[in-house]
Design a protein around this motif. Structure first.
Motif, PDB file in Angstrom:
ATOM      1  N   GLN A   8       0.836  -1.195   0.000  1.00 54.08           N
ATOM      2  CA  GLN A   8       0.000   0.000   0.000  1.00 54.08           C
ATOM      3  C   GLN A   8       0.881   1.260   0.000  1.00 54.08           C
ATOM      4  O   GLN A   8       0.611   2.220  -0.725  1.00 54.08           O
ATOM      5  CB  GLN A   8      -0.924   0.008   1.217  1.00 54.08           C
ATOM      6  CG  GLN A   8      -1.925   1.162   1.212  1.00 54.08           C
ATOM      7  CD  GLN A   8      -2.792   1.190   2.461  1.00 54.08           C
ATOM      8  OE1 GLN A   8      -2.956   0.194   3.161  1.00 54.08           O
ATOM      9  NE2 GLN A   8      -3.344   2.364   2.754  1.00 54.08           N
ATOM     10  N   GLN A   9       1.952   1.219   0.807  1.00 51.27           N
ATOM     11  CA  GLN A   9       2.910   2.331   0.846  1.00 51.27           C
ATOM     12  C   GLN A   9       3.532   2.564  -0.525  1.00 51.27           C
ATOM     13  O   GLN A   9       3.665   3.697  -0.991  1.00 51.27           O
ATOM     14  CB  GLN A   9       4.025   2.028   1.851  1.00 51.27           C
ATOM     15  CG  GLN A   9       3.832   2.613   3.233  1.00 51.27           C
ATOM     16  CD  GLN A   9       5.068   2.315   4.079  1.00 51.27           C
ATOM     17  OE1 GLN A   9       5.276   1.208   4.555  1.00 51.27           O
ATOM     18  NE2 GLN A   9       5.918   3.323   4.256  1.00 51.27           N
ATOM     19  N   GLN A  11       2.322   1.671  -3.440  1.00 47.98           N
ATOM     20  CA  GLN A  11       1.302   2.186  -4.352  1.00 47.98           C
ATOM     21  C   GLN A  11       1.097   3.687  -4.171  1.00 47.98           C
ATOM     22  O   GLN A  11       1.012   4.447  -5.141  1.00 47.98           O
ATOM     23  CB  GLN A  11      -0.023   1.445  -4.127  1.00 47.98           C
ATOM     24  CG  GLN A  11      -1.142   1.870  -5.079  1.00 47.98           C
ATOM     25  CD  GLN A  11      -0.886   1.433  -6.513  1.00 47.98           C
ATOM     26  OE1 GLN A  11      -0.736   0.256  -6.811  1.00 47.98           O
ATOM     27  NE2 GLN A  11      -0.814   2.402  -7.431  1.00 47.98           N
ATOM     28  N   GLU A  12       1.053   4.121  -2.924  1.00 50.48           N
ATOM     29  CA  GLU A  12       0.851   5.545  -2.637  1.00 50.48           C
ATOM     30  C   GLU A  12       2.015   6.383  -3.175  1.00 50.48           C
ATOM     31  O   GLU A  12       1.822   7.480  -3.710  1.00 50.48           O
ATOM     32  CB  GLU A  12       0.679   5.766  -1.134  1.00 50.48           C
ATOM     33  CG  GLU A  12      -0.666   5.274  -0.604  1.00 50.48           C
ATOM     34  CD  GLU A  12      -0.730   5.259   0.917  1.00 50.48           C
ATOM     35  OE1 GLU A  12       0.279   5.606   1.582  1.00 50.48           O
ATOM     36  OE2 GLU A  12      -1.794   4.882   1.456  1.00 50.48           O
ATOM     37  N   ASP A  15       1.694   6.577  -6.940  1.00 46.78           N
ATOM     38  CA  ASP A  15       0.596   7.487  -7.293  1.00 46.78           C
ATOM     39  C   ASP A  15       1.029   8.946  -7.247  1.00 46.78           C
ATOM     40  O   ASP A  15       0.583   9.771  -8.044  1.00 46.78           O
ATOM     41  CB  ASP A  15      -0.598   7.277  -6.344  1.00 46.78           C
ATOM     42  CG  ASP A  15      -1.313   5.950  -6.578  1.00 46.78           C
ATOM     43  OD1 ASP A  15      -1.087   5.332  -7.643  1.00 46.78           O
ATOM     44  OD2 ASP A  15      -2.085   5.523  -5.697  1.00 46.78           O
ATOM     45  N   ARG A  16       1.908   9.281  -6.293  1.00 48.24           N
ATOM     46  CA  ARG A  16       2.336  10.671  -6.099  1.00 48.24           C
ATOM     47  C   ARG A  16       3.484  11.075  -7.030  1.00 48.24           C
ATOM     48  O   ARG A  16       3.841  12.243  -7.092  1.00 48.24           O
ATOM     49  CB  ARG A  16       2.796  10.905  -4.649  1.00 48.24           C
ATOM     50  CG  ARG A  16       1.707  10.743  -3.609  1.00 48.24           C
ATOM     51  CD  ARG A  16       2.050  11.505  -2.315  1.00 48.24           C
ATOM     52  NE  ARG A  16       3.378  11.217  -1.779  1.00 48.24           N
ATOM     53  CZ  ARG A  16       3.642  10.229  -0.927  1.00 48.24           C
ATOM     54  NH1 ARG A  16       2.665   9.431  -0.515  1.00 48.24           N
ATOM     55  NH2 ARG A  16       4.868  10.051  -0.477  1.00 48.24           N
TER      56      ARG A  16
END
Length: 243
Positions: A8-9, A11-12, A15-16
């Motif tokens: 999840q980290q 992916q975030e 995304d940024r």
């Protein structure tokens, strides 16, 4: 398997980011069935008198050219290998305009086979071979099916465009890799123990706060990373959604 929190980290962070650079080593290709030649396994010991690092050195190439090519053809040319999930995801990220460059220590051309365009090959490529006399170019198939010392139509020796031990990295490629890493807003390092210099020192040029390490074992850089994931590079990158 990686913790969902780590994925999840990751992916975030992806995304940024808009200027991702991937820096990869042999571990990226082992998942496509290409062995890490730096490991001296039983097969090497059974067939060859010297360790791979010796047989892939410039001085060995000069002094024992035929033996060099015997090793090169059987151990460095895996032309049937196919890109894995990591190669494909990196190509997808580049197509989406999120990844600016792949910097690789590998010489197999699998990133290009997967569709990546801006691939900076620090150690050259098995797909480029040149006559040392007239500079005519030959492909990897020519090398694979040659016998003895590969010879050009002009009679010159055909040498792979790969950086052998004792040889310097191509300065143009190195400069482009440094520039890409310096301007990256995210640096993903995968499939490398960061033990081979000068290539490993390139990561020191990254100044951002999204440094990700993905490797099956720990590396000297783990403590400096914003995120360190131990696992399969194909599984980890394959889980990323490009959006």
């Amino acid at each position: 398997m990686q913790e969902p929190k780590q994925l999840q980290q990751l992916q975030e962070m992806v995304d940024r980011s808009r200027r991702i650079v991937f820096f990869g080593g042999a571990g990226v290709s082992t998942e496509s069935g290409i062995p890490d030649f730096r490991s001296v396994d039983g097969l090497y010991n059974q067939r060859y008198k010297y360790p791979p690092e010796v047989m892939l050195s410039h001085s060995f190439y000069v002094a024992h050219t035929e033996e060099f090519f015997d090793f090169y053809r059987t151990k460095m040319l895996y032309l049937d290998a196919q890109p894995n999930a990591a190669h494909k995801k990196l190509a997808e990220l580049e197509t989406a305009g999120k990844l600016t460059a792949v910097v690789t220590q590998n010489i197999d051309g699998l990133h290009q086979k997967a569709g990546s365009k801006n691939v900076l090959e620090l150690h050259g490529s098995v797909h480029r071979n040149f006559c040392q006399r007239c500079h005519k170019m030959y492909d990897a198939e020519f090398m694979l099916h040659s016998t003895g010392i590969p010879t050009c139509t002009c009679g010159g020796k055909v040498k792979p465009d790969v950086v052998l031990y004792e040889e310097s990295l191509d300065q143009h490629t190195l400069t482009k890799a440094l520039d890409a890493i310096e301007h990256a807003d995210m640096l993903i390092i995968g499939g490398t123990s960061l033990a081979v210099y000068p290539a490993a020192s390139l990561v020191n040029y990254y100044r951002g706060d999204r440094l990700v390490l993905i490797n099956k074992s720990t590396t000297p850089m783990d403590q400096n990373a914003n995120l360190a994931i131990q696992g399969s590079i194909g599984e980890v990158l394959g889980a990323i959604q490009v959006r």
